[in-house]
Design an enzyme around this catalytic site. Structure first.
Site, mmCIF file in Angstrom:
data_model
loop_
_atom_site.group_PDB
_atom_site.id
_atom_site.type_symbol
_atom_site.label_atom_id
_atom_site.label_comp_id
_atom_site.label_asym_id
_atom_site.label_seq_id
_atom_site.Cartn_x
_atom_site.Cartn_y
_atom_site.Cartn_z
ATOM 1 N N ASP A 10 0.814 -1.234 0.000
ATOM 2 C CA ASP A 10 0.000 0.000 0.000
ATOM 3 C C ASP A 10 0.844 1.281 0.000
ATOM 4 O O ASP A 10 0.589 2.194 0.786
ATOM 5 C CB ASP A 10 -0.926 0.039 1.215
ATOM 6 N N GLU A 24 -11.068 -0.719 -3.395
ATOM 7 C CA GLU A 24 -10.341 0.030 -2.359
ATOM 8 C C GLU A 24 -9.176 0.771 -3.009
ATOM 9 O O GLU A 24 -9.039 0.805 -4.229
ATOM 10 C CB GLU A 24 -9.827 -0.941 -1.295
#
Length: 326
Positions: free
Chosen positions: A38, A208
């Protein structure tokens, strides 16, 4: 004399080759050691910075590290720039940091606790520091977003600065994405003209990991699709004339390559405006790994066609060539 001249020529040639090898030095993938996912990226003080999630079991995700580089090739690790000892309400699952510099301060947005309902403590927090490497302290003493608005789990935050200088929080898991207008000191939000705080901008197939940037006056909205533990995790995008959409999905631009790695997703973009270069920084899973948390941070070049479409990114083991900020 002839022998000496030949020797000098040989030495000059070897020096030239050595210089060339330095010039074309590659980052390689992953760009640094360890399980990290991420990644958010920024350029501060003529250095590239990467802020990733420490990829481990949720209960072990109690800190964040950062990495800096002069050239995208050699990276320096900055350990524990923030942890749960500084964020009293956080106890696990510190995820997907998003970094922004404003008024000589560095603000680090993060998710914590992986809340599953409005009745739990956690959500999106903000930490602040005087330097990009921290140490960061809690800006609010509580989460900035701690409820499910429009069905969006309060995770995977990204801070977007628009052309007029307004900052927005774009976030959301559970297949919903919201945008909200941040106030000047990042302690809360300003309502939109209709009085709402959180506007939903979810495109088709969104899961997401939202990310947004402006190029040639257009708003490029990117996100991750698929399950993060699976091989088909990927990145898609849409384009609009406004940060509020509407965003019609164009297609995928980053996905697995069965010969290199799987689960390529949850990215951000380094934009070197001076060099006109775009780099996508993302995580993926090595072919040798089956553990969902075994993810590494990688970089590859991102290019556009003449109409402004993002070309599919080829994930590589080589990464990118060395590139200074200036």
């Amino acid at each position: 004399m002839k022998y000496l001249f030949s020797s000098l020529l040989l030495l000059a040639g070897l020096a030239s080759l050595a210089q060339d090898s330095k010039t074309i030095k590659q980052s390689g993938n992953p760009i640094f050691k360890g399980w990290y996912a991420d990644p958010d990226v920024a350029i501060f003080n003529n250095k590239y910075w990467v802020y990733p999630t420490y990829s481990a079991k949720y209960k072990e995700q109690v800190f964040l590290d950062a990495f800096s580089s002069d050239d995208l090739v050699t990276w320096k690790k900055h350990e524990h720039i923030v942890d749960t000892s500084a964020i009293k309400w956080a106890n696990k699952a510190m995820w997907a940091p998003a970094i922004v510099k404003k008024d000589k301060k560095y603000y680090l947005f993060f998710g914590a606790n992986d809340i599953q309902s409005d009745n739990e403590i956690g959500g999106i927090g903000v930490a602040v520091a005087d330097k990009p490497e921290g140490p960061y302290k809690d800006h609010l003493g509580k989460p900035l977003v701690d409820k499910f608005h429009n069905g969006a789990q309060p995770i995977d935050q990204f801070v977007f600065k628009d052309k007029d200088g307004q900052y927005y929080l774009i976030y959301g898991g559970w297949r919903h994405c919201n945008i909200a207008k941040l106030n000047k000191d990042f302690t809360g939000f300003l309502p939109f003209e209709d009085g709402t705080i959180f506007k939903e901008i979810t495109p088709d197939n969104y899961v997401e990991g939202p990310y947004m940037f402006i190029r040639n006056g257009k708003y490029y909205f990117m996100w991750s699709e698929g399950g993060w533990t699976g091989p088909d995790y990927s990145v898609a995008y849409a384009v609009s004339d406004s940060p509020f959409g509407p965003f019609k999905r164009v297609g995928k631009i980053l996905k697995q390559d069965a010969s290199i790695a799987t689960g390529a997703g949850h990215h951000s973009v380094i934009i070197n405006e001076k060099k006109g270069a775009y780099y996508i920084v993302y995580h993926r899973r090595p072919l040798t790994e089956t553990d969902g948390n075994h993810r590494v941070t990688c970089i590859d070049e991102m290019k556009f066609d003449t109409e402004g479409n993002i070309l599919p990114v080829k994930i590589t083991n080589e990464g990118v060539k060395a590139q200074k900020v200036k």
